[in-house]
Design a protein around this motif. Sequence first.
Motif, PDB file in Angstrom:
ATOM      1  N   ASN A  69       0.923   6.836   7.484  1.00  0.00           N
ATOM      2  CA  ASN A  69       0.153   6.432   8.660  1.00  0.00           C
ATOM      3  C   ASN A  69      -0.204   4.956   8.513  1.00  0.00           C
ATOM      4  OD1 ASN A  69      -2.734   6.196   7.492  1.00  0.00           O
ATOM      5  ND2 ASN A  69      -2.057   8.254   6.815  1.00  0.00           N
ATOM      6  N   THR A  70      -0.567   4.348   9.620  1.00  0.00           N
ATOM      7  CA  THR A  70      -0.776   2.887   9.655  1.00  0.00           C
ATOM      8  C   THR A  70      -2.030   2.433   8.933  1.00  0.00           C
ATOM      9  OG1 THR A  70      -1.862   3.145  11.808  1.00  0.00           O
ATOM     10  CG2 THR A  70       0.500   2.634  11.819  1.00  0.00           C
ATOM     11  N   SER A  71      -2.892   3.341   8.534  1.00  0.00           N
ATOM     12  CA  SER A  71      -4.112   2.939   7.828  1.00  0.00           C
ATOM     13  C   SER A  71      -3.834   2.578   6.375  1.00  0.00           C
ATOM     14  CB  SER A  71      -5.146   4.065   7.892  1.00  0.00           C
ATOM     15  OG  SER A  71      -4.681   5.204   7.182  1.00  0.00           O
ATOM     16  N   LEU A  72      -2.633   2.895   5.891  1.00  0.00           N
ATOM     17  CA  LEU A  72      -2.270   2.592   4.513  1.00  0.00           C
ATOM     18  C   LEU A  72      -1.061   1.668   4.478  1.00  0.00           C
ATOM     19  CD1 LEU A  72      -2.526   6.168   2.920  1.00  0.00           C
ATOM     20  CD2 LEU A  72      -4.176   4.298   2.673  1.00  0.00           C
ATOM     21  N   ASP A  73      -0.996   0.861   3.453  1.00  0.00           N
ATOM     22  CA  ASP A  73       0.178   0.037   3.207  1.00  0.00           C
ATOM     23  C   ASP A  73       1.366   0.963   2.981  1.00  0.00           C
ATOM     24  OD1 ASP A  73       2.106  -1.657   2.285  1.00  0.00           O
ATOM     25  OD2 ASP A  73       1.044  -2.266   0.473  1.00  0.00           O
ATOM     26  N   CYS A  74       2.449   0.786   3.709  1.00  0.00           N
ATOM     27  CA  CYS A  74       3.568   1.726   3.631  1.00  0.00           C
ATOM     28  C   CYS A  74       4.189   1.745   2.242  1.00  0.00           C
ATOM     29  CB  CYS A  74       4.623   1.417   4.689  1.00  0.00           C
ATOM     30  SG  CYS A  74       5.626  -0.034   4.373  1.00  0.00           S
ATOM     31  N   CYS A  75       3.965   0.699   1.445  1.00  0.00           N
ATOM     32  CA  CYS A  75       4.484   0.706   0.077  1.00  0.00           C
ATOM     33  C   CYS A  75       3.718   1.693  -0.803  1.00  0.00           C
ATOM     34  CB  CYS A  75       4.423  -0.688  -0.528  1.00  0.00           C
ATOM     35  SG  CYS A  75       5.586  -1.844   0.245  1.00  0.00           S
ATOM     36  N   SER A  76       2.581   2.179  -0.315  1.00  0.00           N
ATOM     37  CA  SER A  76       1.812   3.171  -1.068  1.00  0.00           C
ATOM     38  C   SER A  76       2.036   4.582  -0.539  1.00  0.00           C
ATOM     39  CB  SER A  76       0.323   2.834  -1.016  1.00  0.00           C
ATOM     40  OG  SER A  76      -0.180   2.950   0.319  1.00  0.00           O
ATOM     41  N   TRP A  77       2.872   4.731   0.502  1.00  0.00           N
ATOM     42  CA  TRP A  77       3.181   6.062   1.029  1.00  0.00           C
ATOM     43  C   TRP A  77       3.955   6.862  -0.006  1.00  0.00           C
ATOM     44  CZ3 TRP A  77       5.356   4.517   6.520  1.00  0.00           C
ATOM     45  CH2 TRP A  77       4.292   4.015   7.308  1.00  0.00           C
ATOM     46  N   GLN A  78       3.730   8.169  -0.006  1.00  0.00           N
ATOM     47  CA  GLN A  78       4.465   9.029  -0.923  1.00  0.00           C
ATOM     48  C   GLN A  78       5.956   8.992  -0.584  1.00  0.00           C
ATOM     49  OE1 GLN A  78       2.727  12.949  -0.763  1.00  0.00           O
ATOM     50  NE2 GLN A  78       1.114  12.423  -2.201  1.00  0.00           N
ATOM     51  N   GLY A  79       6.764   8.867  -1.626  1.00  0.00           N
ATOM     52  CA  GLY A  79       8.207   8.866  -1.437  1.00  0.00           C
ATOM     53  C   GLY A  79       8.788   7.520  -1.069  1.00  0.00           C
ATOM     54  N   VAL A  80       7.959   6.480  -1.002  1.00  0.00           N
ATOM     55  CA  VAL A  80       8.437   5.148  -0.606  1.00  0.00           C
ATOM     56  C   VAL A  80       8.226   4.180  -1.764  1.00  0.00           C
ATOM     57  CG1 VAL A  80       8.163   3.219   0.994  1.00  0.00           C
ATOM     58  CG2 VAL A  80       7.954   5.579   1.821  1.00  0.00           C
ATOM     59  N   GLU A  81       9.241   3.391  -2.067  1.00  0.00           N
ATOM     60  CA  GLU A  81       9.129   2.363  -3.097  1.00  0.00           C
ATOM     61  C   GLU A  81       9.568   1.021  -2.507  1.00  0.00           C
ATOM     62  OE1 GLU A  81      10.594   3.306  -7.028  1.00  0.00           O
ATOM     63  OE2 GLU A  81      10.679   5.429  -6.493  1.00  0.00           O
ATOM     64  N   CYS A  82       8.837  -0.038  -2.851  1.00  0.00           N
ATOM     65  CA  CYS A  82       9.111  -1.372  -2.315  1.00  0.00           C
ATOM     66  C   CYS A  82       9.442  -2.352  -3.425  1.00  0.00           C
ATOM     67  CB  CYS A  82       7.896  -1.890  -1.539  1.00  0.00           C
ATOM     68  SG  CYS A  82       7.487  -0.932  -0.072  1.00  0.00           S
ATOM     69  N   ASP A  83      10.149  -3.402  -3.046  1.00  0.00           N
ATOM     70  CA  ASP A  83      10.369  -4.515  -3.957  1.00  0.00           C
ATOM     71  C   ASP A  83       9.052  -5.275  -4.112  1.00  0.00           C
ATOM     72  OD1 ASP A  83      11.044  -7.524  -4.423  1.00  0.00           O
ATOM     73  OD2 ASP A  83      12.852  -6.435  -5.046  1.00  0.00           O
ATOM     74  N   ASN A  84       8.662  -5.542  -5.347  1.00  0.00           N
ATOM     75  CA  ASN A  84       7.355  -6.143  -5.598  1.00  0.00           C
ATOM     76  C   ASN A  84       7.267  -7.599  -5.159  1.00  0.00           C
ATOM     77  OD1 ASN A  84       6.225  -3.817  -6.704  1.00  0.00           O
ATOM     78  ND2 ASN A  84       7.085  -4.256  -8.723  1.00  0.00           N
ATOM     79  N   LEU A  85       8.409  -8.232  -4.969  1.00  0.00           N
ATOM     80  CA  LEU A  85       8.395  -9.625  -4.545  1.00  0.00           C
ATOM     81  C   LEU A  85       8.517  -9.772  -3.043  1.00  0.00           C
ATOM     82  CD1 LEU A  85      10.575 -11.469  -7.241  1.00  0.00           C
ATOM     83  CD2 LEU A  85       8.125 -11.696  -6.831  1.00  0.00           C
ATOM     84  N   THR A  86       9.464  -9.046  -2.457  1.00  0.00           N
ATOM     85  CA  THR A  86       9.777  -9.250  -1.039  1.00  0.00           C
ATOM     86  C   THR A  86       9.062  -8.279  -0.117  1.00  0.00           C
ATOM     87  OG1 THR A  86      11.678  -7.757  -1.084  1.00  0.00           O
ATOM     88  CG2 THR A  86      12.062 -10.057  -1.718  1.00  0.00           C
ATOM     89  N   GLY A  87       8.603  -7.138  -0.631  1.00  0.00           N
ATOM     90  CA  GLY A  87       7.991  -6.131   0.228  1.00  0.00           C
ATOM     91  C   GLY A  87       9.009  -5.254   0.932  1.00  0.00           C
ATOM     92  N   HIS A  88      10.311  -5.507   0.719  1.00  0.00           N
ATOM     93  CA  HIS A  88      11.327  -4.651   1.341  1.00  0.00           C
ATOM     94  C   HIS A  88      11.306  -3.246   0.722  1.00  0.00           C
ATOM     95  CE1 HIS A  88      13.413  -8.601   2.421  1.00  0.00           C
ATOM     96  NE2 HIS A  88      13.179  -7.991   3.572  1.00  0.00           N
ATOM     97  N   VAL A  89      11.539  -2.265   1.563  1.00  0.00           N
ATOM     98  CA  VAL A  89      11.664  -0.890   1.065  1.00  0.00           C
ATOM     99  C   VAL A  89      13.004  -0.770   0.355  1.00  0.00           C
ATOM    100  CG1 VAL A  89      11.825   1.539   1.693  1.00  0.00           C
ATOM    101  CG2 VAL A  89      10.209   0.051   2.881  1.00  0.00           C
ATOM    102  N   ILE A  90      12.966  -0.402  -0.927  1.00  0.00           N
ATOM    103  CA  ILE A  90      14.202  -0.278  -1.698  1.00  0.00           C
ATOM    104  C   ILE A  90      14.484   1.166  -2.130  1.00  0.00           C
ATOM    105  CG2 ILE A  90      14.094  -2.649  -2.552  1.00  0.00           C
ATOM    106  CD1 ILE A  90      12.980  -1.519  -5.182  1.00  0.00           C
ATOM    107  N   GLY A  91      13.520   2.051  -1.955  1.00  0.00           N
ATOM    108  CA  GLY A  91      13.734   3.432  -2.363  1.00  0.00           C
ATOM    109  C   GLY A  91      13.001   4.417  -1.484  1.00  0.00           C
ATOM    110  N   ILE A  92      13.687   5.498  -1.094  1.00  0.00           N
ATOM    111  CA  ILE A  92      13.072   6.605  -0.345  1.00  0.00           C
ATOM    112  C   ILE A  92      13.409   7.885  -1.094  1.00  0.00           C
ATOM    113  CG2 ILE A  92      13.063   7.908   1.807  1.00  0.00           C
ATOM    114  CD1 ILE A  92      13.687   5.363   3.287  1.00  0.00           C
TER     115      ILE A  92
END
Length: 915
Positions: A69-92
């Motif tokens: 949901n939009t109240s949380l940073d999507c990089c903290s959503w369950q099942g989602v992993e982001c690149d720590n530098l760019t913020g791009h989603v790199i893993g689902i």
Amino acid sequence: MGSICLVMVLLQLSWSLSSSSVPPPSSHLCLPDQRDALLQFKNTTSVIELFCTGDFSEAGFYPKTESWNTSLDCCSWQGVECDNLTGHVIGIRLGGSCLDGSLLVNSSLFLLHNLQWLDLSNNFLHGSPLGNTSGLVHLRRLRRLDLTSNGFDGAISPELLSQLVSLTHLDLSNNGNYDTHSKLSFDARGFDLLARNLTRLRNLMLDNVDMSDVALTSFLNLSSSLRHLSVGECRLHGEFPTQFFQVPNLKHIDLGGNGNLSGYLPRTNWSSGLELLDISGCGFGGSIPASIGNLTRLVSIDLSGNQLGGQIPDVFGNLGKLTSLGFSSCNLSGPIPGSVFDIVSLKKLKLSSNNLSGVIRSDTLAKLSSLEVLNLSNNSLLSVSTVRNGLNYSFPRLTAVDLSSCSLRQFPNFFRTSSKLHSLDVSNNMISGGISKWEAEGWEGLALLNLSYNFLTTLEQFPGKQMGILDLRSNLLQGPILSTCLDLQTPNPPLFDEFLVSDNNLTGNIPSAICNWNSLSVLDLSRNSLSGTIPECLGNLSNSLAFVDLQMNNFHGKIPDSFVNSSLTYLFLNDNQLEGLVPPSLANSESLQLLNLGNNKLTDRFPYWLASLPSLQVLILRSNRFHGSLPHSVASYGFSALRIIDLSENEFTGPLPAELFRSFIAMKDEPTERHPSPMVYRLGLTLVGLRDYHISLNVTTKRLEMELTKTVDIFVSMDLSNNRFSGRIPEEVGQLVSLQMLNFSQNNFTGPIPASFGNLVALESLDLSSNKLNGSIPSQMTKLTFLAVLNLSENNLVGPIPHGNQFDTFDNVSYIGNLGLCGLPLSKQCDNHRMAEPPEPSVAENEGSEVLSFWKVVMMGYGTGVVLGLSLGYIVFTTGRPWWLVKRVERDLQYKFTNWILRKRPRRNSRLNST
């Protein structure tokens, strides 16, 4: 000054390194376009809550997308992993998230171009996301793609996967649309491109993907970096290249379940690091090579269901890591080599269905201290003996033992030391006498016990306190064992899930204790001498009750009108002394497929409301006191699934309503379209097999009664004989082109034989005898090339008898009592200038006289022809595979064999007449 500069450089370097792993909070927020793509995917799916609770939840299933949901940073959503530098989603990672919905070629997930791993496994997603226009092609950085265990189908684009050159892990296994029965599929070019282009691939799992068009040589083009290959049940065919087993880095090879895949195992130069080898259910030939003994890293090997032959080589002494060995159904002979019992790490030993010989001593078995599963069944020359002090040997981890068909002569009580044993099968042996209370003790955890097909006479106590499945069929048990062993006064009486004790000589009543079996699914008390009434609780004692067989006993009284269970699938109450009506509550049994109430004393009109049961395939009401006419209209389902109906030997009257025959949709299917269906019942949302239960059905053709075993799935018949039906036979009967047996004899039908009978191309037996039919025999009936029995006797038919095909094989007894018929095989010649005049019918003709001489001949011809034909069918149809062989047996072997029998018939007839 220099030292200060050095400190500054080190601090800067330290900050740079730390920033790559733990960036400032403001620098790694999920990018808006990435968040929107994820939310769009979430909105196209839904969560099936049922599969995120109970046992599924314990297995790790939970709705990960509910945290999106939009109240949380999507990089903290369950099942989602982001690149720590760019913020791009790199893993689902959404495996086991209970997701339902479509994954299309333009899914918003494919807009996440920086994805490196995508895991959607074990969900309920569907669609064809791997087609030519799939946006998946843009995920060039993807290293791991896991879509296993969903509902995806359709052709896999030849170019798509070959462009994902970074892939190291690809799992597309176990997909398919279960409504359309379509699967994911590879063509020859697509798989070859994948093999050549994906040079980094280490793990490739394609189980249940249709690869029937793939050239087997393409496997040799796979990357040398490949570690894991699994292509089970992929419809591969042809000879698999032996060289593949010698690829140096392979650790896991699974080719199982490709029945048309042949080949040979290499004699030398195996991939030395091999840990798992599974070619079960294929068609490999040769023998088991001794070089298997050099695979010192081998953990599991399964060669079951191949055509190997020879003996098991004695080469297992160095396989210290082996935990599972399966050589079942391999045509192996000779003794089990001693080195097998030296594999102390072995947990599973499966050598069933071979020709192995010898005697295995309990002290030899006890050397396998890690053994959990032992299956030596169906080796008739193999036996297990108990040495003196056998109870001193320990089997601490043993959970399942199958020694069926192993020439055992005594109950293997040395397994009583197996505290974890929950399944014991010693069926089809020569165990005689009884099982004492002492022998039955000590099986605390036993949940399944199969003692069927032995010579047991007494049973003092049911072994185990947790027994769920007990099979005592076909023994010599006698007396009131049910009442004795199921006495409610017994502490902690068992609550069975499956209870089978048919084909014995039990007496007494059904004890009231069964009313406490609230998880019962199978109850078989058939073919005994039980008496009394059927307990009222039968229809509602368990929500899972699927199979009830009480046939061939001495039960009396009424059938309980308490059926509220929608899981009931098979109900046999035939051959008892039951009275009264067919209970209307049976209409609640929406899963009912077979209902047999034959040979009782039921007095009722035709239970037309059974037409509301959408799955009803077999309805047998024969030999009762049913009366009245058949309904002209039925419920919306209208017996659409019905394939066997037997109303013979009752008191039905009136004409046959054409509307009723129009509703028999399943009987209108083309014979070549009949596919044997597995014998299963529904338990909640799960289809459960009835293990190896053999279902039997008696089908009568005049005086010849056949017992069909398991061919119920493919047999189609209609028997309305020995009633008082009248009027014309409806033309609509001729639309039931799947009929194999049709019996309208011993009624009062009038008018001509419908010309539409020529459409009944699958018909093997037709009996219209002892009616008042007139007119000529339709020439169209010569097209019935499977017809082995024809009885038109005792009618008012006139004119020439047709010739051609099967009609040239019938004797004159098929036509006697029709004085207006002429031409061969009758001695009366036809007048070419005028049709023979119908004679005046005699009283004896119209009263349905018996023709004994006809059936002496038919018992020879039909008994050897059709019954043998059905026996051939049984061999194939018990498995239903392969379908091309099913059709071959139906349409070729049976026809040729029947003709051969019929050509031999005149010689037998002459011998019969001479006597």
